[in-house]
Structures are given as C-alpha cells and as structure tokens.
Design an enzyme around this catalytic site. Structure first.
Site, PDB file in Angstrom:
ATOM      1  N   GLU A   1      10.693  -4.336   4.605  1.00 12.41           N
ATOM      2  CA  GLU A   1      10.856  -5.762   4.295  1.00 12.41           C
ATOM      3  C   GLU A   1      10.471  -6.045   2.842  1.00 12.41           C
ATOM      4  O   GLU A   1      11.175  -6.745   2.110  1.00 12.41           O
ATOM      5  CB  GLU A   1       9.963  -6.621   5.211  1.00 12.41           C
TER       6      GLU A   1
ATOM      7  N   GLY B   1      -4.862  -1.800   5.066  1.00  8.83           N
ATOM      8  CA  GLY B   1      -4.014  -2.923   4.624  1.00  8.83           C
ATOM      9  C   GLY B   1      -4.645  -4.277   4.918  1.00  8.83           C
ATOM     10  O   GLY B   1      -4.716  -5.154   4.062  1.00  8.83           O
ATOM     11  N   ARG B   2      -5.141  -4.451   6.133  1.00  8.42           N
ATOM     12  CA  ARG B   2      -5.677  -5.773   6.522  1.00  8.42           C
ATOM     13  C   ARG B   2      -7.096  -5.990   5.997  1.00  8.42           C
ATOM     14  O   ARG B   2      -7.688  -7.039   6.250  1.00  8.42           O
ATOM     15  CB  ARG B   2      -5.610  -5.936   8.041  1.00  8.42           C
TER      16      ARG B   2
ATOM     17  N   GLU C   1      -4.554  -6.411  14.922  1.00  6.80           N
ATOM     18  CA  GLU C   1      -4.078  -5.097  14.478  1.00  6.80           C
ATOM     19  C   GLU C   1      -5.236  -4.091  14.506  1.00  6.80           C
ATOM     20  O   GLU C   1      -5.012  -2.893  14.583  1.00  6.80           O
ATOM     21  CB  GLU C   1      -3.464  -5.190  13.070  1.00  6.80           C
TER      22      GLU C   1
ATOM     23  N   LYS D   1       0.847  -1.200   0.000  1.00  5.29           N
ATOM     24  CA  LYS D   1       0.000   0.000   0.000  1.00  5.29           C
ATOM     25  C   LYS D   1       0.885   1.253   0.000  1.00  5.29           C
ATOM     26  O   LYS D   1       0.703   2.159  -0.791  1.00  5.29           O
ATOM     27  CB  LYS D   1      -0.913  -0.027   1.235  1.00  5.29           C
TER      28      LYS D   1
ATOM     29  N   LYS E   1       9.075  -0.264  13.698  1.00  6.72           N
ATOM     30  CA  LYS E   1       9.660   0.078  12.394  1.00  6.72           C
ATOM     31  C   LYS E   1      10.742   1.147  12.583  1.00  6.72           C
ATOM     32  O   LYS E   1      11.812   1.063  12.021  1.00  6.72           O
ATOM     33  CB  LYS E   1       8.586   0.647  11.456  1.00  6.72           C
TER      34      LYS E   1
ATOM     35  N   HIS F   1      -5.127 -32.962  18.848  1.00  6.16           N
ATOM     36  CA  HIS F   1      -4.003 -33.789  19.303  1.00  6.16           C
ATOM     37  C   HIS F   1      -2.847 -32.913  19.756  1.00  6.16           C
ATOM     38  O   HIS F   1      -1.705 -33.368  19.827  1.00  6.16           O
ATOM     39  CB  HIS F   1      -3.576 -34.735  18.175  1.00  6.16           C
TER      40      HIS F   1
HETATM   41  O1  F6P Z   1       2.435  -3.933   9.859  1.00  7.67           O
HETATM   42  C1  F6P Z   1       1.827  -2.715   9.593  1.00  7.67           C
HETATM   43  C2  F6P Z   1       1.333  -2.627   8.238  1.00  7.67           C
HETATM   44  O2  F6P Z   1       1.171  -1.287   7.999  1.00  7.67           O
HETATM   45  C3  F6P Z   1       0.036  -3.399   8.007  1.00  7.67           C
HETATM   46  O3  F6P Z   1      -1.082  -2.725   8.470  1.00  7.67           O
HETATM   47  C4  F6P Z   1       0.069  -3.572   6.550  1.00  7.67           C
HETATM   48  O4  F6P Z   1      -0.851  -4.521   6.135  1.00  7.67           O
HETATM   49  C5  F6P Z   1       1.500  -3.968   6.342  1.00  7.67           C
HETATM   50  O5  F6P Z   1       2.209  -3.162   7.263  1.00  7.67           O
HETATM   51  C6  F6P Z   1       2.037  -3.780   4.956  1.00  7.67           C
HETATM   52  O6  F6P Z   1       2.017  -2.444   4.558  1.00  7.67           O
HETATM   53  P1  F6P Z   1       2.217  -2.039   3.044  1.00  7.67           P
HETATM   54  O7  F6P Z   1       1.131  -2.660   2.256  1.00  7.67           O
HETATM   55  O8  F6P Z   1       2.169  -0.546   3.037  1.00  7.67           O
HETATM   56  O9  F6P Z   1       3.548  -2.554   2.607  1.00  7.67           O
END
Ligand code: F6P
Length: 547
Positions: free
Chosen positions: A212, A267-268, A353, A206, A512, A384
């Site tokens: 990462e 995002g979620r 979240e 987003k 972060k 189990h």
């Molecule tokens: O971990 C925080 C977060 O902002 C989530 O809410 C989101 O889904 C994820 O990082 C990835 O963010 P992006 O789509 O901006 O890379």
C-alpha cells in the site's frame, strides 16, 4: 492445562473471583472511605485512579502474585537489557532505547545502540530545523509548506496521532498530511491540496516493501514528476524512513535523505524512532525530545517501581482480571479531549497487533483469553452514542477515561463541563441507578404510580462497570510521551504474563500474501475459477461491473 493456569496465584484468583464477583462497587466505596487513596497512584503529574474497579486488597495482592509468578519482574528487566524478547524473530524490542535520555548503554549483540540512536536524532534535528526555518528549498527555490507522510500501520498511526494530539505545538510548522490507505481517493484527495514546488514527501516504511505504501509512494512520485523539471528534483522533495537502504536507493531516493532505524524497533513501537520525523517537522525537534523525555520518565518508573506501585503493571493486571476471570472481551479508551481523539485508533494497533495471539512461548495453544478488542473514542461524543450499551447493555466493558486538568484552549467553562462529564460518567458506570433511586427520581417528577411501575425496569442501571481514570496537568509533548509509554508497557506486561510474543505479527502476513495472489486475477480479463466459490464469485461479479 497451560502453565499459566497451573500457577498458584491463578488458582487463588479463580477462587477469589467466586467470592467477589457479585460484590457491588457501591458497597465497596461505602465500606471504605479511603478507597481512593488506597487504589490510586501518581507518576510525576499523572494520576491513575483505579479505585472504581471490582477489586479489594486481596485481589490486588493476588494479581501481583500472578505477575510475579509469571516472571514479569524478570521480563521487564530482559526487555530493558536488550534480550531477544521477540522470540519468534529472535530480536530485541528496544523502543526504550530510542528515548533513553540518560544514554545508559544498551547492548544488542554486544554493541551499544545508543550512538546510532543519537546519530539519527541529530540527523532529524538538522533536517527538521532546515525545513522549518525555510532553509530547505524545493526545486523552484521555495520553502516547504506541506509535508505528506506516506506510510501505514505503525508508520502512520503513531506520527498521525501525535501530530494531531500536539496541534497547539505545530502552529509554526508545515501543514501535515498522512496518506495510508491504498484506496485511490486518499492520495488523490491529498494531492489535490498540494503544490509540488513546496511539498515534501516522507516515505515511511520499516520494510520499504509494504504494497500500500509503495503504491502511494509511486503515485506521489509520478504526480511530482509531472510538474517538476526532472528526476534530479526528487532529492529535495522525497525523503525515506526505513531499515531497508537498498530498497530506498532502488526507489530513487538519495541515501543521504534516508533516516535509518533498526529491526529491534517494532512498527507499532516506532514513533520514537525516525518514523517520528513527521512529528519533528511539525512540532520541532525540541518538542520531539520532550516527547521522548516523557516516555523515558515512564520507562524509568516501569523499570524500577515495585510491581504493586507500578502504573503500567497495575493497568495490565486489572485487564487480566477482567479478561481472564470476568470474561470481558473488550477494553475501551475514552480520551476526554479533542486533540487525543485518535488515541483509541492508535492503541488498537498497539494492543491488538501485539497481543492478538494464541500460541505461547512454549509453542502451545493457550487455553485462556488473551488481548481484548480495543475500542473507544473521544468524550463527550461517546456519551451520546455507544455509552448506552455500557450503562444498560449486557456486556462488561472495562475502560479508561483520560483527561487533562487544563485545556490548551480555555473557552468559557467548556473545559470544566468536559471534566464534569468525565467524572460523572465514571461515577455512573460505578454506581449505576438502583430501583429505589429510579423510583425516587420519577416520584420527584410527579409521575403517577402506574407509570412509575411500568417504567421502573427500564430506568435501572446496574452499574458496577469498572473504569480507570487517568489525569494529567495538560496535554503536552511530555505528558503525551508518558501516556503512550504507559500503554506500551501495559501491553507488554499483559503479553508477558500470557506468555505471548507481543512484538511479532505473523497473522498479518496471510492477508498480504492472498492479496498478492488475487491482484493479478482482478486485473486480467478472464473469469476466475481457481479460488473458493465466494472469492471467485466476488471477483467475477466485480469484473461484470468494471467500467
Ligand atoms: O500491518 C503489519 C505491519 O507490518 C505493521 O506491523 C506495520 O506497522 C505496518 O505493517 C507497516 O509496515 P512498514 O513500516 O514495513 O511499511
């Protein structure tokens, strides 16, 4: 005391809790043969049986009073109307617009968002058809065989969970890979499987700024350029899904290969947007639209059904009952089905979240529990492993059992066995095993009296552990869409009653920022002394081990 706890319904629930806390569900079922009919409902083919909860009609009435007094009726309408319910960021939360299959106008800042939504859906259809039909060619003229989604959090968990859940619909699609972790082995192991000539990378982010994801995208690009004839080849092998056009361009992805979404999609909550491109590529756009359709059906139910007959609201308020009155700290989700095994992990982000917050909409720190620890895993495996704790441990763990009436892969009587186990566990959580039953069982096995007395306390299961059972005909794109939307609206309803902003995630920012400060000090040669003693110690210890 907080506004919520001052509400008459909250106080009434507190008093009611004292009356009902020691009642056993066994007795409730014995006293009321209509309990299933009374405490279950359907939306389309989907059933929610909530009769195995520690509730009676008074409880449900008071819980709905609480929802109403906390403004949920109004809250859900505000969400669908595009009001800025993400109040800390002053934004709408309009995932419902992404699956608004009737194209009812939804306004954000006076502008109907539906034409934009439909434009991107069309772009996704054209592109996914081209890739799936083999018309989209790689730099050497070969069709795409592998798709790698590079993303994390909402840009990974949703598409990955849905692709896995809909495996039977992906048989004609490309092979899917999801790389989320910055741990180098994740991308390294994935790249090892791939041929650059026939691989498509989706950089899903987003913000297009998540460290990462960008690190994985840069590594994928370098790997690709080691094989491809030149940077011009990137345009047939890299596409982006993002809200950040400038950053996409700066990365070197042709803006024509960018699939847009908007800041009013959290995002979620984004798998319904272009973040679902991986899903569309895998199962095809017709099936993706079925997923949207299923979600839309649940949206309509949530928007229109009275609170008392509203599936997400009922689940939400039951969660509040256990979290705020019984003191339960976690909620478990057990999908009885192989394809849905990743659902609990997906819901962890969706729920934790969203509602892992402690400041309400007035800026006050709350004085009540909010979002639970969400966990779970596929049945029957959990039986189990961790189910023992629920049968005989010291924690109350309300849970949801999910199951399909029909399997996608009928094999002998496996599916009937699966269902039998689901029903048995829900029953066992409710009934438990009394002393008399445990004694009778041991007597029937011919054990001697002394051994029975010694073992008896260990054999008793208290029961009275609440569960919901959700059943549907079969796991299809449509039923999965409804199921995910059910949980989304449950989460929203709980957050609304708790007075939270379920659509921000300020806590995540802290880690972060610290990682950004620590990284250059790990990379340098000199010992570190500017952080706290533990962080310094850990970094310096690692430096001593670096090879
Ligand atoms: O971990 C925080 C977060 O902002 C989530 O809410 C989101 O889904 C994820 O990082 C990835 O963010 P992006 O789509 O901006 O890379």
């Amino acid at each position: 005391m907080s506004e919520l706890r001052e509400l008459p319904a909250w106080k009434a629930l507190q008093a009611h809790y004292e009356e009902i806390r020691d009642r056993h569900m066994r007795d409730m079922f014995r006293e009321d043969p209509q309990r299933f009919q009374r405490f279950s409902l359907t939306v389309g083919d989907m059933l929610l049986d909530y009769s195995k909860n520690r509730v009676d009609e008074t409880t449900m009435r008071l819980l709905m009073d609480l929802a109403r007094q906390a403004g949920l009726d109004d809250g859900r309408q505000r969400m669908f109307a595009g009001a800025p319910i993400n109040f800390t960021e002053n934004r709408a939360a309009l995932h419902v617009a992404l699956r608004n299959r009737v194209n009812r106008p939804i306004l954000v800042d006076g502008e109907d968002v539906m034409p934009r939504v439909n434009r991107v859906l069309h772009q996704m259809r054209v592109f996914s058809d081209q890739v799936r039909d083999g018309e989209w060619r790689g730099y050497s003229g070969k069709p795409i065989r592998d798709v790698v989604n590079l993303g994390v959090g909402g840009s990974d968990l949703g598409p990955q969970m849905v692709c896995e859940a809909l495996t039977p619909y992906g048989r004609n699609g490309p092979r899917m890979h999801f790389v989320s972790n910055v741990a180098p082995s994740h991308i390294a192991e994935t790249l090892r499987l791939l041929n650059p000539e026939t691989t498509l990378f989706i950089v899903s982010s987003k913000s297009f700024a998540t460290e990462e994801t960008m690190a994985n995208a840069r590594t994928a690009r370098s790997w690709f350029l080691m094989h491809a004839p030149g940077a011009r080849s990137i345009k047939s092998h890299f596409v982006a899904v993002s809200t950040n056009r400038e950053a996409v361009k700066a990365f070197g992805i042709d803006p024509a290969n960018m699939f847009e979404f908007w800041d009013w999609v959290g995002g979620r909550y984004s798998l319904w947007s272009a973040i679902g491109l991986a899903i569309a590529l895998y199962i095809g756009m017709d099936h993706f639209e079925q997923l949207l359709k299923g979600a839309h059906a649940m949206d309509e139910h949530f928007r229109n059904a009275p609170l008392e007959e509203n599936m997400p609201v009922i689940m939400a308020m039951l969660g509040i009952w256990y979290g705020n009155f019984f003191g339960a700290q976690s909620h478990a989700v057990y999908p009885y089905g192989h394809y849905l095994r990743r659902l609990p992990q997906y819901l962890q982000q969706a729920d934790m979240e969203s509602n892992g917050k402690s400041v309400d909409r007035n800026g006050e720190r709350v004085d009540y529990a909010t979002g639970p620890v969400l966990w779970g895993g596929a049945g029957t495996n959990g039986q189990h492993a961790y189910f023992q704790l629920i049968h005989q441990g010291t924690h109350l763990v309300p849970c949801d059992f999910l199951g399909a009436a029909n399997s996608q892969n009928p094999v002998d009587n496996h599916h009937e066995m699966l269902l039998a186990n689901l029903f048995a566990q829900a029953k066992a959580f409710m009934m438990g095993r009394s002393e008399a039953e445990a004694r009778a069982e041991m007597e029937a096995q011919g054990m001697d009296a002394a051994a029975i007395e010694r073992l008896l306390p260990y054999k008793v299961c208290a029961g009275n552990n609440p569960s919901n059972v959700i059943l549907y005909r079969r796991l299809t794109p449509r039923s999965l869409g409804s199921l995910i939307a059910l949980y989304e609206h449950k989460i929203f309803s709980q957050g609304y009653v708790w007075g939270l902003d379920s659509f921000d995630q300020w806590g995540v920012e802290l880690g972060k920022r610290l990682a950004g400060e620590i990284l250059p000090r790990i990379e340098g040669d000199t010992p570190v002394d500017e952080f706290d003693a533990s962080t310094n110690g850990l970094i310096n210890f690692c430096k001593g081990l670096f090879e």
